[in-house]
Design a protein around this motif. Sequence first.
Motif, PDB file in Angstrom:
ATOM      1  N   MET A   1       7.672  -0.512   2.470  1.00  0.00           N
ATOM      2  CA  MET A   1       6.891  -1.303   1.527  1.00  0.00           C
ATOM      3  C   MET A   1       5.552  -1.710   2.137  1.00  0.00           C
ATOM      4  O   MET A   1       4.529  -1.679   1.463  1.00  0.00           O
ATOM      5  CB  MET A   1       7.674  -2.550   1.100  1.00  0.00           C
ATOM      6  CG  MET A   1       8.941  -2.259   0.338  1.00  0.00           C
ATOM      7  SD  MET A   1       8.656  -1.579  -1.297  1.00  0.00           S
ATOM      8  CE  MET A   1       8.054  -3.017  -2.130  1.00  0.00           C
ATOM      9  N   ASP A   2       5.556  -2.070   3.397  1.00  0.00           N
ATOM     10  CA  ASP A   2       4.322  -2.461   4.075  1.00  0.00           C
ATOM     11  C   ASP A   2       3.407  -1.258   4.278  1.00  0.00           C
ATOM     12  O   ASP A   2       2.229  -1.298   3.940  1.00  0.00           O
ATOM     13  CB  ASP A   2       4.650  -3.107   5.422  1.00  0.00           C
ATOM     14  CG  ASP A   2       3.418  -3.626   6.119  1.00  0.00           C
ATOM     15  OD1 ASP A   2       2.642  -4.365   5.487  1.00  0.00           O
ATOM     16  OD2 ASP A   2       3.231  -3.288   7.306  1.00  0.00           O
ATOM     17  N   ARG A   3       3.975  -0.184   4.796  1.00  0.00           N
ATOM     18  CA  ARG A   3       3.182   1.005   5.100  1.00  0.00           C
ATOM     19  C   ARG A   3       2.610   1.656   3.846  1.00  0.00           C
ATOM     20  O   ARG A   3       1.482   2.118   3.843  1.00  0.00           O
ATOM     21  CB  ARG A   3       4.061   2.013   5.846  1.00  0.00           C
ATOM     22  CG  ARG A   3       3.336   3.286   6.270  1.00  0.00           C
ATOM     23  CD  ARG A   3       4.283   4.335   6.772  1.00  0.00           C
ATOM     24  NE  ARG A   3       5.086   4.821   5.642  1.00  0.00           N
ATOM     25  CZ  ARG A   3       6.275   5.410   5.769  1.00  0.00           C
ATOM     26  NH1 ARG A   3       6.811   5.581   6.942  1.00  0.00           N
ATOM     27  NH2 ARG A   3       6.937   5.816   4.708  1.00  0.00           N
ATOM     28  N   ASP A   4       3.386   1.693   2.778  1.00  0.00           N
ATOM     29  CA  ASP A   4       2.989   2.421   1.580  1.00  0.00           C
ATOM     30  C   ASP A   4       2.661   1.512   0.401  1.00  0.00           C
ATOM     31  O   ASP A   4       2.754   1.929  -0.755  1.00  0.00           O
ATOM     32  CB  ASP A   4       4.105   3.399   1.178  1.00  0.00           C
ATOM     33  CG  ASP A   4       4.362   4.466   2.229  1.00  0.00           C
ATOM     34  OD1 ASP A   4       3.414   4.836   2.950  1.00  0.00           O
ATOM     35  OD2 ASP A   4       5.511   4.930   2.327  1.00  0.00           O
ATOM     36  N   SER A   5       2.257   0.280   0.684  1.00  0.00           N
ATOM     37  CA  SER A   5       2.032  -0.683  -0.399  1.00  0.00           C
ATOM     38  C   SER A   5       0.968  -0.202  -1.382  1.00  0.00           C
ATOM     39  O   SER A   5       1.133  -0.364  -2.598  1.00  0.00           O
ATOM     40  CB  SER A   5       1.675  -2.054   0.154  1.00  0.00           C
ATOM     41  OG  SER A   5       0.468  -1.995   0.888  1.00  0.00           O
ATOM     42  N   ASP A   6      -0.122   0.400  -0.891  1.00  0.00           N
ATOM     43  CA  ASP A   6      -1.168   0.887  -1.792  1.00  0.00           C
ATOM     44  C   ASP A   6      -0.625   1.979  -2.706  1.00  0.00           C
ATOM     45  O   ASP A   6      -0.870   1.970  -3.915  1.00  0.00           O
ATOM     46  CB  ASP A   6      -2.367   1.422  -1.005  1.00  0.00           C
ATOM     47  CG  ASP A   6      -3.134   0.333  -0.290  1.00  0.00           C
ATOM     48  OD1 ASP A   6      -3.014  -0.850  -0.687  1.00  0.00           O
ATOM     49  OD2 ASP A   6      -3.848   0.664   0.681  1.00  0.00           O
ATOM     50  N   LEU A   7       0.087   2.910  -2.153  1.00  0.00           N
ATOM     51  CA  LEU A   7       0.667   4.000  -2.934  1.00  0.00           C
ATOM     52  C   LEU A   7       1.660   3.459  -3.960  1.00  0.00           C
ATOM     53  O   LEU A   7       1.641   3.859  -5.128  1.00  0.00           O
ATOM     54  CB  LEU A   7       1.369   5.004  -2.018  1.00  0.00           C
ATOM     55  CG  LEU A   7       2.162   6.107  -2.708  1.00  0.00           C
ATOM     56  CD1 LEU A   7       1.266   6.973  -3.573  1.00  0.00           C
ATOM     57  CD2 LEU A   7       2.894   6.948  -1.674  1.00  0.00           C
ATOM     58  N   LEU A   8       2.504   2.536  -3.546  1.00  0.00           N
ATOM     59  CA  LEU A   8       3.475   1.964  -4.464  1.00  0.00           C
ATOM     60  C   LEU A   8       2.797   1.194  -5.594  1.00  0.00           C
ATOM     61  O   LEU A   8       3.247   1.249  -6.748  1.00  0.00           O
ATOM     62  CB  LEU A   8       4.460   1.073  -3.710  1.00  0.00           C
ATOM     63  CG  LEU A   8       5.371   1.811  -2.719  1.00  0.00           C
ATOM     64  CD1 LEU A   8       6.129   0.819  -1.831  1.00  0.00           C
ATOM     65  CD2 LEU A   8       6.343   2.723  -3.451  1.00  0.00           C
ATOM     66  N   ASP A   9       1.702   0.500  -5.298  1.00  0.00           N
ATOM     67  CA  ASP A   9       0.941  -0.201  -6.326  1.00  0.00           C
ATOM     68  C   ASP A   9       0.361   0.794  -7.339  1.00  0.00           C
ATOM     69  O   ASP A   9       0.423   0.577  -8.547  1.00  0.00           O
ATOM     70  CB  ASP A   9      -0.192  -1.019  -5.724  1.00  0.00           C
ATOM     71  CG  ASP A   9       0.302  -2.266  -5.010  1.00  0.00           C
ATOM     72  OD1 ASP A   9       1.454  -2.693  -5.283  1.00  0.00           O
ATOM     73  OD2 ASP A   9      -0.463  -2.806  -4.171  1.00  0.00           O
TER      74      ASP A   9
ATOM     75  N   LEU B   1       1.467   3.803  -8.024  1.00  0.00           N
ATOM     76  CA  LEU B   1       2.576   4.374  -8.797  1.00  0.00           C
ATOM     77  C   LEU B   1       3.068   3.410  -9.865  1.00  0.00           C
ATOM     78  O   LEU B   1       3.411   3.811 -10.977  1.00  0.00           O
ATOM     79  CB  LEU B   1       3.740   4.766  -7.866  1.00  0.00           C
ATOM     80  CG  LEU B   1       3.509   5.975  -6.982  1.00  0.00           C
ATOM     81  CD1 LEU B   1       4.644   6.091  -5.957  1.00  0.00           C
ATOM     82  CD2 LEU B   1       3.422   7.240  -7.816  1.00  0.00           C
ATOM     83  N   ALA B   2       3.086   2.130  -9.537  1.00  0.00           N
ATOM     84  CA  ALA B   2       3.538   1.127 -10.495  1.00  0.00           C
ATOM     85  C   ALA B   2       2.596   1.000 -11.686  1.00  0.00           C
ATOM     86  O   ALA B   2       3.015   0.675 -12.792  1.00  0.00           O
ATOM     87  CB  ALA B   2       3.687  -0.232  -9.794  1.00  0.00           C
ATOM     88  N   GLN B   3       1.303   1.284 -11.450  1.00  0.00           N
ATOM     89  CA  GLN B   3       0.321   1.188 -12.514  1.00  0.00           C
ATOM     90  C   GLN B   3       0.404   2.387 -13.450  1.00  0.00           C
ATOM     91  O   GLN B   3      -0.161   2.360 -14.531  1.00  0.00           O
ATOM     92  CB  GLN B   3      -1.079   1.056 -11.938  1.00  0.00           C
ATOM     93  CG  GLN B   3      -1.272  -0.263 -11.205  1.00  0.00           C
ATOM     94  CD  GLN B   3      -2.596  -0.349 -10.473  1.00  0.00           C
ATOM     95  OE1 GLN B   3      -3.432   0.545 -10.585  1.00  0.00           O
ATOM     96  NE2 GLN B   3      -2.775  -1.427  -9.726  1.00  0.00           N
ATOM     97  N   GLY B   4       1.055   3.432 -13.021  1.00  0.00           N
ATOM     98  CA  GLY B   4       1.384   4.554 -13.863  1.00  0.00           C
ATOM     99  C   GLY B   4       0.360   5.528 -14.107  1.00  0.00           C
ATOM    100  O   GLY B   4       0.214   6.339 -14.874  1.00  0.00           O
TER     101      GLY B   4
END
Length: 66
Positions: free
Chosen positions: A53-61, A63-66
């Motif tokens: 979650m820390d390392r990939d927070s930007d990517l996860l954000d 992806l969440a925005q779709g």
Amino acid sequence: MAMTLRLTDAQQEALRVTAEREQRSMQAVAADAIERYTSERNSRRNEIFAKIMDRDSDLLDRLAQG
């Protein structure tokens, strides 16, 4: 809850020796071992997820925005 645990002869002997040495029942030693194993596994999994979650927070954000 009742459960049958099938052990090899060597595992049963190791459990018996440990229980005898610690002056505890084999059930108590086995239950403690299971508790420690599952607790350590859960803690390790949580550490790994936190790192991801820390390392990939930007990517996860993103992806969440779709």
